[in-house]
Design a protein around this motif. Structure first.
Motif, PDB file in Angstrom:
ATOM      1  N   ASP A 155       0.781  -1.242   0.000  1.00 39.58           N
ATOM      2  CA  ASP A 155       0.000   0.000   0.000  1.00 39.58           C
ATOM      3  C   ASP A 155       0.810   1.289   0.000  1.00 39.58           C
ATOM      4  O   ASP A 155       0.232   2.371  -0.138  1.00 39.58           O
ATOM      5  CB  ASP A 155      -0.932   0.021   1.225  1.00 39.58           C
ATOM      6  N   HIS A 156       2.126   1.206   0.170  1.00 41.22           N
ATOM      7  CA  HIS A 156       2.901   2.450   0.330  1.00 41.22           C
ATOM      8  C   HIS A 156       4.165   2.452  -0.520  1.00 41.22           C
ATOM      9  O   HIS A 156       5.243   2.830  -0.049  1.00 41.22           O
ATOM     10  CB  HIS A 156       3.248   2.649   1.810  1.00 41.22           C
ATOM     11  N   GLN A 157       4.015   2.066  -1.785  1.00 41.92           N
ATOM     12  CA  GLN A 157       5.160   2.081  -2.688  1.00 41.92           C
ATOM     13  C   GLN A 157       5.739   3.485  -2.864  1.00 41.92           C
ATOM     14  O   GLN A 157       6.958   3.647  -2.957  1.00 41.92           O
ATOM     15  CB  GLN A 157       4.765   1.497  -4.042  1.00 41.92           C
ATOM     16  N   GLN A 158       4.899   4.497  -2.890  1.00 42.54           N
ATOM     17  CA  GLN A 158       5.422   5.856  -3.054  1.00 42.54           C
ATOM     18  C   GLN A 158       6.305   6.251  -1.875  1.00 42.54           C
ATOM     19  O   GLN A 158       7.353   6.869  -2.047  1.00 42.54           O
ATOM     20  CB  GLN A 158       4.285   6.867  -3.210  1.00 42.54           C
ATOM     21  N   ALA A 159       5.881   5.888  -0.665  1.00 46.58           N
ATOM     22  CA  ALA A 159       6.695   6.181   0.507  1.00 46.58           C
ATOM     23  C   ALA A 159       8.041   5.457   0.438  1.00 46.58           C
ATOM     24  O   ALA A 159       9.087   6.032   0.762  1.00 46.58           O
ATOM     25  CB  ALA A 159       5.951   5.789   1.784  1.00 46.58           C
ATOM     26  N   LEU A 160       8.030   4.213  -0.028  1.00 39.64           N
ATOM     27  CA  LEU A 160       9.281   3.459  -0.144  1.00 39.64           C
ATOM     28  C   LEU A 160      10.213   4.100  -1.166  1.00 39.64           C
ATOM     29  O   LEU A 160      11.432   4.181  -0.952  1.00 39.64           O
ATOM     30  CB  LEU A 160       8.992   2.010  -0.525  1.00 39.64           C
ATOM     31  N   ARG A 161       9.646   4.580  -2.271  1.00 41.76           N
ATOM     32  CA  ARG A 161      10.474   5.267  -3.264  1.00 41.76           C
ATOM     33  C   ARG A 161      11.013   6.581  -2.712  1.00 41.76           C
ATOM     34  O   ARG A 161      12.157   6.971  -2.985  1.00 41.76           O
ATOM     35  CB  ARG A 161       9.675   5.503  -4.544  1.00 41.76           C
ATOM     36  N   ASP A 162      10.196   7.265  -1.901  1.00 42.62           N
ATOM     37  CA  ASP A 162      10.650   8.509  -1.286  1.00 42.62           C
ATOM     38  C   ASP A 162      11.798   8.248  -0.309  1.00 42.62           C
ATOM     39  O   ASP A 162      12.753   9.034  -0.234  1.00 42.62           O
ATOM     40  CB  ASP A 162       9.494   9.192  -0.554  1.00 42.62           C
ATOM     41  N   TYR A 163      11.709   7.163   0.449  1.00 46.46           N
ATOM     42  CA  TYR A 163      12.814   6.809   1.350  1.00 46.46           C
ATOM     43  C   TYR A 163      14.110   6.625   0.558  1.00 46.46           C
ATOM     44  O   TYR A 163      15.178   7.092   0.974  1.00 46.46           O
ATOM     45  CB  TYR A 163      12.511   5.499   2.088  1.00 46.46           C
ATOM     46  N   CYS A 164      14.010   5.904  -0.565  1.00 49.02           N
ATOM     47  CA  CYS A 164      15.213   5.640  -1.374  1.00 49.02           C
ATOM     48  C   CYS A 164      15.843   6.943  -1.850  1.00 49.02           C
ATOM     49  O   CYS A 164      17.071   7.105  -1.809  1.00 49.02           O
ATOM     50  CB  CYS A 164      14.870   4.759  -2.569  1.00 49.02           C
ATOM     51  N   ALA A 187      13.985   5.546  -7.564  1.00 49.75           N
ATOM     52  CA  ALA A 187      13.450   4.204  -7.791  1.00 49.75           C
ATOM     53  C   ALA A 187      12.264   4.288  -8.743  1.00 49.75           C
ATOM     54  O   ALA A 187      11.243   4.897  -8.419  1.00 49.75           O
ATOM     55  CB  ALA A 187      13.030   3.572  -6.474  1.00 49.75           C
ATOM     56  N   SER A 188      12.400   3.685  -9.918  1.00 48.64           N
ATOM     57  CA  SER A 188      11.316   3.711 -10.888  1.00 48.64           C
ATOM     58  C   SER A 188      10.436   2.467 -10.804  1.00 48.64           C
ATOM     59  O   SER A 188       9.255   2.502 -11.119  1.00 48.64           O
ATOM     60  CB  SER A 188      11.882   3.840 -12.305  1.00 48.64           C
ATOM     61  N   GLY A 189      11.023   1.350 -10.364  1.00 50.32           N
ATOM     62  CA  GLY A 189      10.259   0.109 -10.254  1.00 50.32           C
ATOM     63  C   GLY A 189       9.845  -0.163  -8.828  1.00 50.32           C
ATOM     64  O   GLY A 189       9.788   0.729  -7.977  1.00 50.32           O
ATOM     65  N   GLU A 190       9.546  -1.423  -8.559  1.00 56.96           N
ATOM     66  CA  GLU A 190       9.084  -1.810  -7.230  1.00 56.96           C
ATOM     67  C   GLU A 190      10.228  -1.734  -6.211  1.00 56.96           C
ATOM     68  O   GLU A 190      11.360  -2.102  -6.489  1.00 56.96           O
ATOM     69  CB  GLU A 190       8.533  -3.236  -7.246  1.00 56.96           C
ATOM     70  N   MET A 224       8.917   9.886   8.767  1.00 58.48           N
ATOM     71  CA  MET A 224      10.042   9.810   7.844  1.00 58.48           C
ATOM     72  C   MET A 224       9.570   9.975   6.398  1.00 58.48           C
ATOM     73  O   MET A 224      10.235  10.628   5.586  1.00 58.48           O
ATOM     74  CB  MET A 224      10.779   8.480   8.019  1.00 58.48           C
ATOM     75  N   ALA A 225       8.416   9.388   6.072  1.00 61.25           N
ATOM     76  CA  ALA A 225       7.866   9.544   4.727  1.00 61.25           C
ATOM     77  C   ALA A 225       7.464  10.992   4.470  1.00 61.25           C
ATOM     78  O   ALA A 225       7.670  11.523   3.361  1.00 61.25           O
ATOM     79  CB  ALA A 225       6.672   8.613   4.549  1.00 61.25           C
ATOM     80  N   ARG A 226       6.900  11.648   5.487  1.00 64.58           N
ATOM     81  CA  ARG A 226       6.499  13.050   5.336  1.00 64.58           C
ATOM     82  C   ARG A 226       7.730  13.931   5.096  1.00 64.58           C
ATOM     83  O   ARG A 226       7.717  14.805   4.217  1.00 64.58           O
ATOM     84  CB  ARG A 226       5.752  13.514   6.581  1.00 64.58           C
ATOM     85  N   ALA A 281      10.600  13.035   3.813  1.00 65.55           N
ATOM     86  CA  ALA A 281      11.131  12.736   2.472  1.00 65.55           C
ATOM     87  C   ALA A 281      10.271  13.382   1.394  1.00 65.55           C
ATOM     88  O   ALA A 281      10.777  13.908   0.405  1.00 65.55           O
ATOM     89  CB  ALA A 281      11.209  11.224   2.271  1.00 65.55           C
ATOM     90  N   ARG A 282       8.948  13.347   1.587  1.00 63.02           N
ATOM     91  CA  ARG A 282       8.048  13.898   0.561  1.00 63.02           C
ATOM     92  C   ARG A 282       8.142  15.423   0.511  1.00 63.02           C
ATOM     93  O   ARG A 282       8.137  16.019  -0.566  1.00 63.02           O
ATOM     94  CB  ARG A 282       6.607  13.487   0.888  1.00 63.02           C
ATOM     95  N   GLN A 283       8.245  16.069   1.677  1.00 63.10           N
ATOM     96  CA  GLN A 283       8.346  17.518   1.709  1.00 63.10           C
ATOM     97  C   GLN A 283       9.625  17.988   1.016  1.00 63.10           C
ATOM     98  O   GLN A 283       9.644  19.005   0.354  1.00 63.10           O
ATOM     99  CB  GLN A 283       8.310  18.002   3.157  1.00 63.10           C
ATOM    100  N   ASP A 284      10.685  17.202   1.168  1.00 66.04           N
ATOM    101  CA  ASP A 284      11.942  17.544   0.494  1.00 66.04           C
ATOM    102  C   ASP A 284      11.769  17.493  -1.019  1.00 66.04           C
ATOM    103  O   ASP A 284      12.272  18.348  -1.750  1.00 66.04           O
ATOM    104  CB  ASP A 284      13.041  16.573   0.937  1.00 66.04           C
ATOM    105  N   ALA A 285      11.024  16.484  -1.500  1.00 64.13           N
ATOM    106  CA  ALA A 285      10.822  16.345  -2.940  1.00 64.13           C
ATOM    107  C   ALA A 285       9.982  17.492  -3.498  1.00 64.13           C
ATOM    108  O   ALA A 285      10.173  17.913  -4.643  1.00 64.13           O
ATOM    109  CB  ALA A 285      10.136  15.015  -3.243  1.00 64.13           C
ATOM    110  N   GLU A 286       9.052  17.977  -2.686  1.00 63.78           N
ATOM    111  CA  GLU A 286       8.164  19.033  -3.133  1.00 63.78           C
ATOM    112  C   GLU A 286       8.784  20.415  -3.015  1.00 63.78           C
ATOM    113  O   GLU A 286       8.210  21.411  -3.432  1.00 63.78           O
ATOM    114  CB  GLU A 286       6.848  18.976  -2.354  1.00 63.78           C
TER     115      GLU A 286
END
Length: 243
Positions: free
Chosen positions: A172-181, A189-192, A233-235, A237-242
């Motif tokens: 359910d949280h592939q986007q969060a996992l990619r954000d961690y990477c 991370a483009s794939g799983e 941690m996901a938040r 990572a996501r804020q950094d991307a934005e």
């Protein structure tokens, strides 16, 4: 104190971040001489190494004769040269043991190809009871650490909840996992991406065939804290991307 700021925590972080080391045992064939071999390992929730070894292997025969052994793990990726890298030598006694269902499942997540080996009669699980640790964090950073100080806090409820938490994150949280990477390792991370394991100090990801270690800001004290830390941690990572 954050574990990454003390020698025991730094040593655990290096050992947790890798899956291969040099296992040294006392030779049966050449009595009194050390015998080194390459060995893969998975850490249990106390950060003690677990091996799956064949009875036919020389190191297995050596261990059965004398359990005294060591495992050297060398930090990878440092540009300054091998002698500037961190390295950890775990020293203790290694013996055959029977892992519980949670630890067996953990081993298979890290090494799924071991499923076939588990079905044969000549492969057994071994665990090292770490008595002392030699940690070298680079030039001038040299420490002896007692085994009790090295071992991480065991949270039984976390070990039991691990598989379910991983299944939820991976489904359910592939986007969060990619954000961690991206945020913690600079890898797009483009794939799983798969989360392989969670312990009291962080979690491990599999991305593009590479295993990536992500440390929690501070160790969690109960399984119930896990979700909140992962969300935060996901938040971040996501804020950094934005931006």
């Amino acid at each position: 104190m954050n574990p990454s700021e003390n020698p025991a925590g730094q040593a655990r972080q290096i050992v947790r971040s890798h899956a291969v080391g040099a296992l040294s045992t006392l030779s049966v064939a050449m009595e009194g001489f050390p015998f080194g071999s390459v060995a893969t390992y998975v850490l249990d929730h106390q950060a003690q190494p677990v091996f799956l070894l064949s009875d036919l292997a020389q190191h297995s025969r050596n261990i059965k004769h004398d359990p005294r052994s060591s495992l050297l793990v060398l930090e990878s990726g440092a540009e300054e040269g091998v002698l500037a890298r961190g390295r950890v030598t775990l020293v203790g006694e290694t013996s055959v043991f029977e892992p519980d269902a949670h630890l067996r499942a953990r081993y298979l997540r890290y090494f799924p190809e071991a499923a076939g080996f588990m079905e044969t009669h000549d492969f057994r699980f071994y665990r090292m009871d770490v008595a002392r640790v030699r940690f070298i964090g680079g030039f001038g950073r040299i420490h002896w650490i007692e085994g009790a100080a090295y071992q991480a806090t065991m949270l039984d409820e976390l070990a039991a909840a691990e598989a379910g938490a991983l299944a939820h994150m991976n489904a359910d949280h592939q986007q969060a996992l990619r954000d961690y990477c991206r945020f913690y390792h600079g890898i797009e991370a483009s794939g799983e991406v798969r989360m392989l394991g969670i312990d009291a100090e962080g979690f491990d990801l599999l991305c593009k065939g590479r295993r990536l270690r992500c440390q929690f800001p501070a160790p969690i004290q109960a399984a119930g804290e896990m979700r909140g830390v992962l969300v935060e941690m996901a938040r971040t990572a996501r804020q950094d991307a934005e931006g």
